[in-house]
Design an enzyme around this catalytic site. Structure first.
Site, PDB file in Angstrom:
ATOM      1  N   ARG A 160      30.921  49.981  27.781  1.00 38.22           N
ATOM      2  CA  ARG A 160      31.167  49.196  29.004  1.00 38.22           C
ATOM      3  C   ARG A 160      31.748  50.063  30.103  1.00 38.22           C
ATOM      4  NH1 ARG A 160      35.398  45.409  28.345  1.00 38.22           N
ATOM      5  NH2 ARG A 160      35.231  45.534  30.585  1.00 38.22           N
ATOM      6  N   ARG A 182      43.922  36.269  31.279  1.00 39.01           N
ATOM      7  CA  ARG A 182      43.675  36.836  32.610  1.00 39.01           C
ATOM      8  C   ARG A 182      43.367  35.711  33.580  1.00 39.01           C
ATOM      9  NH1 ARG A 182      40.438  42.442  31.591  1.00 39.01           N
ATOM     10  NH2 ARG A 182      40.955  42.822  33.771  1.00 39.01           N
ATOM     11  N   CYS A 226      40.785  37.457  27.465  1.00 37.08           N
ATOM     12  CA  CYS A 226      39.982  38.512  26.857  1.00 37.08           C
ATOM     13  C   CYS A 226      40.860  39.240  25.858  1.00 37.08           C
ATOM     14  CB  CYS A 226      39.415  39.445  27.906  1.00 37.08           C
ATOM     15  SG  CYS A 226      40.677  40.431  28.686  1.00 37.08           S
ATOM     16  N   ASP A 255      45.118  51.173  32.366  1.00 37.53           N
ATOM     17  CA  ASP A 255      43.846  51.581  31.754  1.00 37.53           C
ATOM     18  C   ASP A 255      43.938  52.957  31.081  1.00 37.53           C
ATOM     19  OD1 ASP A 255      42.709  49.217  32.484  1.00 37.53           O
ATOM     20  OD2 ASP A 255      41.473  50.028  34.104  1.00 37.53           O
ATOM     21  N   LYS A 259      33.500  52.865  37.655  1.00 39.33           N
ATOM     22  CA  LYS A 259      33.092  51.498  37.285  1.00 39.33           C
ATOM     23  C   LYS A 259      33.793  50.473  38.172  1.00 39.33           C
ATOM     24  CE  LYS A 259      35.134  49.382  33.512  1.00 39.33           C
ATOM     25  NZ  LYS A 259      35.699  48.065  33.864  1.00 39.33           N
ATOM     26  N   ASN A 260      35.117  50.627  38.314  1.00 41.30           N
ATOM     27  CA  ASN A 260      35.883  49.604  39.020  1.00 41.30           C
ATOM     28  C   ASN A 260      35.713  49.660  40.538  1.00 41.30           C
ATOM     29  OD1 ASN A 260      36.696  48.712  36.573  1.00 41.30           O
ATOM     30  ND2 ASN A 260      38.816  49.432  36.724  1.00 41.30           N
TER      31      ASN A 260
HETATM   32  C1  UD1 Z   1      41.405  45.477  37.390  1.00 39.56           C
HETATM   33  C2  UD1 Z   1      40.540  46.476  36.673  1.00 39.56           C
HETATM   34  C3  UD1 Z   1      41.063  46.715  35.259  1.00 39.56           C
HETATM   35  C4  UD1 Z   1      42.531  47.101  35.300  1.00 39.56           C
HETATM   36  C5  UD1 Z   1      43.344  46.119  36.128  1.00 39.56           C
HETATM   37  C6  UD1 Z   1      44.798  46.541  36.328  1.00 39.56           C
HETATM   38  C7  UD1 Z   1      38.365  46.075  37.686  1.00 39.56           C
HETATM   39  C8  UD1 Z   1      36.971  45.594  37.508  1.00 39.56           C
HETATM   40  N1  UD1 Z   1      39.172  45.963  36.610  1.00 39.56           N
HETATM   41  O1  UD1 Z   1      41.320  44.256  36.672  1.00 39.56           O
HETATM   42  O2  UD1 Z   1      40.299  47.758  34.662  1.00 39.56           O
HETATM   43  O3  UD1 Z   1      43.051  47.128  33.983  1.00 39.56           O
HETATM   44  O4  UD1 Z   1      42.753  45.956  37.433  1.00 39.56           O
HETATM   45  O5  UD1 Z   1      44.854  47.801  36.917  1.00 39.56           O
HETATM   46  O6  UD1 Z   1      38.729  46.590  38.727  1.00 39.56           O
HETATM   47  N2  UD1 Z   1      46.780  38.101  37.376  1.00 39.56           N
HETATM   48  C9  UD1 Z   1      47.232  36.801  37.547  1.00 39.56           C
HETATM   49  N3  UD1 Z   1      46.504  35.961  38.345  1.00 39.56           N
HETATM   50  C10 UD1 Z   1      45.379  36.373  38.988  1.00 39.56           C
HETATM   51  C11 UD1 Z   1      44.915  37.698  38.817  1.00 39.56           C
HETATM   52  C12 UD1 Z   1      45.649  38.543  38.011  1.00 39.56           C
HETATM   53  O7  UD1 Z   1      48.241  36.405  36.972  1.00 39.56           O
HETATM   54  O8  UD1 Z   1      44.780  35.559  39.705  1.00 39.56           O
HETATM   55  C13 UD1 Z   1      47.533  39.013  36.484  1.00 39.56           C
HETATM   56  C14 UD1 Z   1      46.676  39.411  35.280  1.00 39.56           C
HETATM   57  O9  UD1 Z   1      46.780  38.480  34.251  1.00 39.56           O
HETATM   58  C15 UD1 Z   1      47.279  40.729  34.882  1.00 39.56           C
HETATM   59  C16 UD1 Z   1      47.724  41.311  36.225  1.00 39.56           C
HETATM   60  O10 UD1 Z   1      47.762  40.223  37.147  1.00 39.56           O
HETATM   61  O11 UD1 Z   1      48.404  40.535  34.065  1.00 39.56           O
HETATM   62  C17 UD1 Z   1      46.818  42.400  36.765  1.00 39.56           C
HETATM   63  O12 UD1 Z   1      45.522  41.924  36.920  1.00 39.56           O
HETATM   64  P1  UD1 Z   1      44.529  42.427  38.056  1.00 39.56           P
HETATM   65  O13 UD1 Z   1      45.190  43.481  38.884  1.00 39.56           O
HETATM   66  O14 UD1 Z   1      43.985  41.238  38.741  1.00 39.56           O
HETATM   67  O15 UD1 Z   1      43.402  43.085  37.198  1.00 39.56           O
HETATM   68  P2  UD1 Z   1      41.832  42.910  37.337  1.00 39.56           P
HETATM   69  O16 UD1 Z   1      41.454  42.891  38.773  1.00 39.56           O
HETATM   70  O17 UD1 Z   1      41.381  41.791  36.454  1.00 39.56           O
END
Ligand code: UD1
Length: 419
Positions: free
Chosen positions: A396, A121, A116, A304, A22-23
């Protein structure tokens, strides 16, 4: 509304095939916008998030066709750059379209994705990276509007190795003038998959899988056909299922390297794990023992997999500690596991799990995707009947999970929820 009913107690046995990740699929779907023409994504899973991303691409003017396990996406006629708010709310992954649409149309408008069920996030790192590449960004009335007179390569140092921010910046940088360097980049296998997809389209990216990614911008990209990697979280979920039910499962197409952190913990807990040419074999050998886990960016233990692992440790011998370092609020499954007889206390980012001899079947509710599958695993070992509500969360991220589990001997059924 549908629910799962499970009668626990069967050790799972047999072979399972995991689907495309998925990711990996979601960012690659967004990346198809970068080339005008028809791309084919092979082994795209049938998941609700993929359906929502399909609708988003269609709303932008793309034509998307399902051809069996493949998705054929024609982005030749993309004429819109605003992502509808209702679709934006259904999947956070719509945020990936920011980088791709900026590169293709020079502007994009998205609704702010907000928090969420697993905690806030933010998207500050995405925006910081896009600003560095010469996008002007305004955030007003819950919308983010970005515009550029021409993307320019830049050095971007991420404060945290965010998966989504790394991917978004990569997608903008492939069409920027000059070289972009992303430091403290995320190293997840899905980032490597996106690099491979983009390079096949004609991009010049190297370093994905390390913490420094270099991207030389190119003038144009061409449409291609590409097969996504198998889902390492689905793989890990079946690994845990084998270990905790005391069964034996061969995951025929799992990539061992991607699940090594999970394999290491399962071995520490007493399960047998072998990774080889024919796939990944996991065997549960009697009662597991408690282990301590800290979730971390790849190659650390994946967040995850945290809920599923907690379900497993709730029946292991002794005490285990889980520290959740990635998301602030990812313990929603704890209350439901308590209903099933688990003994778990949480304190901030820590959960202390005192292993019990067994769980008891109960009526529980999925609060999010991985919490939902953790409850399925708990139900598979619980005495008697467990029912799980709100299973749309599970849909999902897992394709036909009950069918795969039934094939392994599990007693699990999908039922209509009574009104
Ligand atoms: C992706 C995965 C999700 C997984 C996560 C962490 C996809 C579609 N989803 O989510 O399944 O749980 O990686 O392995 O690939 N953060 C900030 N600012 C930002 C972006 C992130 O503070 O601009 C923080 C988030 O709040 C969180 C952490 O960084 O605490 C990790 O988030 P991130 O690695 O960005 O996860 P996703 O890409 O949303």
């Amino acid at each position: 509304m549908e629910r799962f009913a499970i009668i626990g107690g069967v050790p799972l046995q047999g072979t399972v095939h995991v689907n495309g990740a998925k990711n990996a699929t979601l960012p690659i779907m967004a990346a198809t916008v970068l080339a005008a023409g028809r791309c084919t994504i092979c082994d795209a899973p049938y998941l609700r998030d993929v359906t929502v991303m399909t609708r988003i691409l269609e709303s932008l003017g793309a034509e998307v066709r399902r051809e069996g396990r493949n998705l054929s996406i024609d982005t030749g006629q993309i004429d819109n750059w605003e992502i509808p708010e209702n679709l934006m709310r259904e999947t956070r992954s719509s945020i990936f379209l920011m980088g791709a649409l900026l590169a293709r149309k020079g502007k994009v408008r998205v609704a702010y994705p907000g928090g969420c069920n697993i905690g806030p996030r933010p998207i500050d790192l995405h925006l910081k990276g896009l600003r560095a590449l010469n996008a002007q960004i305004t955030e007003r009335h819950g919308y983010v509007y970005a515009e550029t007179k021409g993307l320019r390569g830049a050095e971007v140092h991420l404060d945290f190795p965010s998966v989504g921010a790394t991917e978004n910046i990569m997608m903008a940088a492939v069409r920027a003038r000059g070289t972009t360097i992303i430091r403290n980049a995320a190293k997840e296998p899905e980032i490597v998959d996106l690099q491979n997809f983009l390079n096949k389209m004609g991009a010049r990216i190297r370093g994905a899988g390390t913490d420094t990614i270099k991207i030389d911008g190119v003038e144009s990209l061409g449409p291609i056909s590409y097969t996504v990697i198998p889902d390492r979280i689905e793989t890990g979920t079946f690994m845990v299922a084998a270990a905790m039910t005391g069964g034996e499962i061969l995951i025929e197409n799992g990539i061992f390297e991607h699940v090594e952190p999970i394999a290491a913990k399962l071995r520490e807990a007493g399960a047998e794990v072998e990774g080889g040419e024919t796939g990944i074999r996991v065997r549960g050998t009697g009662r597991l023992v408690g282990v301590d886990i800290k979730t971390l960016p790849y190659p650390g233990y994946p967040t995850d997999m945290q809920p599923q692992t907690m379900a497993m440790l709730s029946i292991a011998k002794g005490t285990s500690v889980i520290i959740e370092n990635i998301f602030a609020n990812r313990f929603k499954h704890v209350d439901e596991l308590l209903r099933m007889g688990a003994q778990i206390k949480t304190e901030g980012r820590a959960a202390i799990i005192r292993g019990v001899e067994g769980l008891t079947g109960s009526a529980v509710e999925a609060s999010d995707l991985r919490a939902g599958v953790a409850l399925i695993l708990a139900g598979l070992v619980a005495e008697g009947k467990t029912t799980i509500d709100n299973i749309y969360h599970v849909d999902r991220g897992y394709e036909a999970i009950e069918k795969k589990l039934q094939k392994l001997g599990a007693q699990i059924w999908r039922l209509e929820e009574p009104a």
